[in-house]
Scaffold this active site. Structure first.
Site, PDB file in Angstrom:
ATOM      1  N   HIS A   4      -7.676  -5.485   8.237  1.00 27.02           N
ATOM      2  CA  HIS A   4      -7.044  -4.973   7.011  1.00 27.02           C
ATOM      3  C   HIS A   4      -5.912  -4.032   7.403  1.00 27.02           C
ATOM      4  O   HIS A   4      -6.024  -3.301   8.379  1.00 27.02           O
ATOM      5  CB  HIS A   4      -8.092  -4.222   6.180  1.00 27.02           C
ATOM      6  CG  HIS A   4      -7.649  -3.901   4.781  1.00 27.02           C
ATOM      7  ND1 HIS A   4      -6.719  -2.922   4.502  1.00 27.02           N
ATOM      8  CD2 HIS A   4      -8.001  -4.445   3.590  1.00 27.02           C
ATOM      9  CE1 HIS A   4      -6.519  -2.880   3.195  1.00 27.02           C
ATOM     10  NE2 HIS A   4      -7.284  -3.798   2.621  1.00 27.02           N
TER      11      HIS A   4
ATOM     12  N   GLU B  46     -10.452 -11.516   5.950  1.00 29.39           N
ATOM     13  CA  GLU B  46      -9.537 -10.530   5.382  1.00 29.39           C
ATOM     14  C   GLU B  46      -8.118 -10.691   5.933  1.00 29.39           C
ATOM     15  O   GLU B  46      -7.921 -10.840   7.138  1.00 29.39           O
ATOM     16  CB  GLU B  46     -10.068  -9.119   5.673  1.00 29.39           C
ATOM     17  CG  GLU B  46      -9.196  -7.989   5.165  1.00 29.39           C
ATOM     18  CD  GLU B  46      -8.965  -8.014   3.655  1.00 29.39           C
ATOM     19  OE1 GLU B  46      -9.924  -8.273   2.909  1.00 29.39           O
ATOM     20  OE2 GLU B  46      -7.810  -7.787   3.233  1.00 29.39           O
TER      21      GLU B  46
ATOM     22  N   THR C 225      -7.644  -8.639  -2.522  1.00 30.77           N
ATOM     23  CA  THR C 225      -8.974  -9.195  -2.226  1.00 30.77           C
ATOM     24  C   THR C 225      -9.719  -9.569  -3.499  1.00 30.77           C
ATOM     25  O   THR C 225     -10.279 -10.660  -3.620  1.00 30.77           O
ATOM     26  CB  THR C 225      -9.849  -8.168  -1.479  1.00 30.77           C
ATOM     27  OG1 THR C 225      -9.314  -7.976  -0.191  1.00 30.77           O
ATOM     28  CG2 THR C 225     -11.283  -8.652  -1.342  1.00 30.77           C
TER      29      THR C 225
ATOM     30  N   ASP D 127      -7.808 -14.404   2.231  1.00 34.98           N
ATOM     31  CA  ASP D 127      -7.655 -13.927   0.853  1.00 34.98           C
ATOM     32  C   ASP D 127      -6.200 -13.748   0.433  1.00 34.98           C
ATOM     33  O   ASP D 127      -5.834 -13.974  -0.706  1.00 34.98           O
ATOM     34  CB  ASP D 127      -8.474 -12.661   0.588  1.00 34.98           C
ATOM     35  CG  ASP D 127      -8.111 -11.485   1.476  1.00 34.98           C
ATOM     36  OD1 ASP D 127      -7.457 -11.692   2.523  1.00 34.98           O
ATOM     37  OD2 ASP D 127      -8.491 -10.345   1.125  1.00 34.98           O
ATOM     38  N   HIS D 128      -5.358 -13.318   1.382  1.00 36.52           N
ATOM     39  CA  HIS D 128      -3.941 -13.094   1.055  1.00 36.52           C
ATOM     40  C   HIS D 128      -3.196 -12.815   2.349  1.00 36.52           C
ATOM     41  O   HIS D 128      -3.804 -12.739   3.408  1.00 36.52           O
ATOM     42  CB  HIS D 128      -3.770 -11.919   0.079  1.00 36.52           C
ATOM     43  CG  HIS D 128      -4.549 -10.691   0.482  1.00 36.52           C
ATOM     44  ND1 HIS D 128      -4.146  -9.861   1.498  1.00 36.52           N
ATOM     45  CD2 HIS D 128      -5.725 -10.194   0.034  1.00 36.52           C
ATOM     46  CE1 HIS D 128      -5.023  -8.877   1.638  1.00 36.52           C
ATOM     47  NE2 HIS D 128      -6.008  -9.066   0.774  1.00 36.52           N
TER      48      HIS D 128
HETATM   49  C1  GP9 Z   1     -12.310  -3.452   0.503  1.00 39.92           C
HETATM   50  C2  GP9 Z   1     -11.568  -4.698   0.601  1.00 39.92           C
HETATM   51  C3  GP9 Z   1     -10.082  -4.539   0.631  1.00 39.92           C
HETATM   52  O1  GP9 Z   1     -13.576  -3.460  -0.013  1.00 39.92           O
HETATM   53  O2  GP9 Z   1     -12.130  -5.801   0.118  1.00 39.92           O
HETATM   54  O3  GP9 Z   1      -9.369  -5.005  -0.448  1.00 39.92           O
HETATM   55  P1  GP9 Z   1      -7.791  -5.278  -0.366  1.00 39.92           P
HETATM   56  O4  GP9 Z   1      -7.106  -3.972  -0.084  1.00 39.92           O
HETATM   57  O5  GP9 Z   1      -7.544  -6.250   0.734  1.00 39.92           O
HETATM   58  O6  GP9 Z   1      -7.425  -5.822  -1.684  1.00 39.92           O
HETATM   59 MN    MN Z   2      -7.959  -8.280   1.213  1.00 40.81          MN
END
Ligand code: GP9
Ligand code: MN
Length: 710
Positions: A426, A260, A309, A486-487
């Site tokens: 996150h 993440e 995500t 992911d980003h």
């Molecule tokens: C929550 C997670 C977060 O289930 O995958 O998503 P994001 O805010 O990073 O797009």
């Molecule tokens: Mn994410």
């Protein structure tokens, strides 16, 4: 009832209107408190929840105030009242079974839902449900028996308008509060829960109706001819596999680890604490990065916008882009046809497919999307022991998440394709307040940046513990482990505050630097391979599917994939960003400006030759995005009938009672069962999992801190 004396105001149209508003509001609140689990986290969220039924109730009931004729006006009001009650009640019963709210599409296919429920449908009703409708019955009787008298005099048009206007004002206030508490609510549309939590059932349904209408329009216009155009493009863009790499991981399990918000700059990064002592942020991931069994990439870019995500998941599993606005998963993911990696592996190589994630299953609409990606199993938060101490707003923290996943992972038949979505690293990167605290905070004016390194370090440890388990249980040797970011974790708006920490100056920081920060880790770890290393080729998330499938020995030439195998000799070195910007080894085109990667400066007066080259690159970038949008918006893959894949029927999938089902399957297969559990002579491997807190790993630090506190 005749003798009952009603308060006078009830005998006026406005008074009766007021009563219905209050009753509907009360029913909504009752449902919020007793039926729905909306994850309320703060007083302000309680407040929003408390007021959110008001605006839409006022607005809809006020329609009746414009009707002048007595009986018609009261009837209109009662019918609207009944419809809103039914909508609420339908959501309540649906939620009891599916822990989700009803979409327009569900309503349209209601027959199917009822069929699926069969006998169990009756169980969804509780005796107390009578109260949701009792008032309607009593009020109807009261009106008919004139216990409540209908007022002859119509409500003045000005008054009716005032009520509707008030409703709209309340709604704006509601929306403002909601957006303040959850930025991007309407643009990112995280989940149906969020819309209900912030705006209420009625507003959610209206929003969903508009979205559904829009997508239905586009889909109706799409035709097989559009598919042909995309197919031609994909054929021309196809990059054949590299013979040295094709099939080197054939038949192995695939374990995807979603890192993440992890950016490439964290790789090999050391954070200096206030005493100037350096702390390696991700020592374990770094060791993998440099391992000879890992194919690592250092010029690999993320390509997401608001869908973050979820759009990364789209890119990494379908080789199509997410959306330029909003999130693909929530807008189309629950409806479209896909040729996703899990489905391809399932259908062509007999893989078992599963996702593990410690957040609720309807976040990002995953429950629906995963079925269409061909995921057999989805272990969401309901499969984990999640409590206040081991979780935060996005779900279960990574250490318990990976650890608790072992009990399910060991039951999967091999080979499997399993995706683990970590989440602790996150935004807002809050400091741990338990024994996992201890990794130093950075010292910038931005709290978000300051906490980022500690949560990344926690993620790193979680991954290490998981790897240890994989080795102990014997899964490791037989798996390919793919790690990806992911980003970004630090957004462009914050980058100036990060500048000094990455050896740059905040005063000269510009879009060129922002663009470079969009690199994310991508590593393919194949135990047993020895010729890995750091590959400098330029690529992006869209390239992941063909890259991985080729390693697994799967021919991809029949599928609609916009990416190219990163190992292919034909791989075009380019990363296209979702907004049309792009990156190549020589050039960075970002925020409307073209930069030379060599000088890191804008190219203000390109030669004619260079301009032509740039135009071509730009055209390539736009075409890639256009092709993706065509496929996604028009649901074109439903017309792609020569892929060799059987179409998926989402009704064949269910994410309930998975463990029981896996155990039954083991029993059915007997000696042929290939799960880790069976391979260990029906002994569980969960005891092999070791997990410790930061403080337990660093006892000396604990001592120091306790000493200094004394
Ligand atoms: C929550 C997670 C977060 O289930 O995958 O998503 P994001 O805010 O990073 O797009
Ligand atoms: Mn994410």
């Amino acid at each position: 009832m005749k003798n009952l004396k009603m308060p006078n105001f009830l005998n006026t149209r406005l008074g009766f209107f007021g009563l219905l508003t209050v009753l509907l509001w009360a029913k909504n609140i009752a449902a919020y408190l007793t039926e729905f689990n909306l994850g309320i986290e703060s007083p302000i969220q309680y407040f929003i929840l408390f007021i959110n039924p008001i605006a839409t109730t006022l607005l809809l009931l006020s329609i009746a105030l414009y009707v002048r004729r007595k009986k018609l006006s009261y009837t209109t009001m009662m019918i609207i009242y009944l419809i809103m009650t039914i909508l609420l009640f339908a959501n309540i019963t649906y939620y009891r079974e599916f822990t989700d709210f009803i979409t327009i599409n569900t309503m349209l296919g209601a027959g199917k839902v009822a069929e699926g429920l069969g006998q169990s449908a009756l169980k969804l009703f509780h005796p107390t449900d009578v109260f949701y409708f009792l008032d309607f019955v009593l009020l109807t009787i009261a009106l008919m028996t004139k216990t409540i008298k209908m007022e002859e005099k119509p409500v003045r048009a000005r008054m009716a308008l005032a009520v509707s206007t008030l409703a709209i004002m309340v709604f704006s206030g509601n929306l403002f509060l909601a957006e303040t508490d959850r930025t991007g609510l309407l643009t990112r549309t995280f989940s149906r829960d969020y819309l209900v939590k912030y705006l209420g059932i009625n507003a959610f349904t209206a929003y969903d109706a508009v979205q559904t209408y829009k997508t239905t329009q586009v889909r109706a216009e799409a035709s097989p001819n559009d598919m042909k155009e995309v197919e031609d493009y994909v054929k021309g863009h196809y990059a054949a596999p590299n013979d040295d790499m094709f099939g080197i991981a054939k038949g192995k399990n695939v374990i995807y680890i979603h890192l993440e918000s992890t950016q490439q700059f964290l790789i090999d990064y050391k954070l200096k604490d206030e005493n100037g002592v350096e702390h390696e942020v991700m020592p374990f991931v770094n060791s993998l990065y440099h391992d000879k069994s890992t194919y690592s990439f250092d010029n690999f870019f993320h390509q997401v916008k608001a869908g973050k995500t979820s759009d990364a998941e789209t890119l990494l599993e379908t080789s199509l882009f997410g959306l330029n606005q909003g999130a693909f998963f929530t807008q189309f993911g629950g409806k479209n046809t896909f040729e996703a990696a899990p489905d391809i592996l399932k259908q062509t190589q007999d893989y078992t497919t599963a996702v593990f994630h410690g957040n609720s299953g309807n976040f990002w609409n995953r429950n629906e999307v995963y079925k269409r990606f061909g995921y057999d199993y989805f272990f969401d938060a309901s499969y984990y022991d999640v409590n206040e101490d081991n979780s935060f707003q996005y779900g279960l923290h990574d250490k318990p998440f990976f650890q608790q996943s072992a009990q399910y992972l060991e039951r999967l038949q091999q080979p499997f394709y399993a995706k683990f979505i970590a989440v602790s690293n996150h935004y807002p990167y809050a400091e741990f307040t338990n024994d996992d605290a201890g990794f130093p905070m950075a010292n910038t004016p931005d709290e978000t940046i300051n906490g980022y390194f500690a949560t990344a370090n926690y993620l790193d440890k979680s991954v290490e513990e998981f790897f240890n388990y994989l080795k102990e249980s014997g899964l490791y040797e037989n798996s390919v482990i793919v790690l990806y970011g992911d980003h970004y974790g630090v957004s462009n708006g914050r980058n100036r505050n990060l500048a000094e920490l990455v050896g740059k100056s905040s005063s000269t920081w510009n879009d060129y630097d922002n663009a470079q920060m969009q690199r994310v880790p991508y590593m393919i770890h194949i135990p047993g391979q020895e010729n890995g290393g750091i590959n400098h080729t330029y690529g992006a998330q869209i390239d992941a599917v063909p890259t991985l499938l080729h390693l697994l020995g799967v021919d991809t030439s029949n599928y609609i994939q916009l990416g190219q195998d990163l190992f292919s000799k034909d791989h075009q070195q380019m990363a296209v960003f979702r907004d049309g910007s792009f990156m190549t080894p020589e050039y960075t085109y970002y925020g409307g400006t073209l930069y030379s990667n060599e000088t890191k400066l804008p190219i203000t007066e390109p030669s004619e030759e260079l301009q032509a080259k740039i135009d071509e690159l730009q055209k390539e970038a736009t075409t890639q995005l256009e092709m993706s949008d065509k496929v996604n918006n028009g649901d074109l893959l439903r017309f792609h009938t020569n892929s060799g894949l059987e179409p998926i029927d989402p009704n064949d999938y269910s994410y309930k009672n998975i463990k029981e089902r896996l155990i039954n399957l083991e029993n059915e297969l007997g000696d042929k069962s290939t799960s880790v559990y069976s391979q260990h002579n029906d002994q569980s491997t969960v005891d092999m999992y070791q997990s410790k807190s930061y403080q337990e790993y660093n006892p000396t630090i604990t001592e120091e801190t306790t000493n200094s506190e004394e």
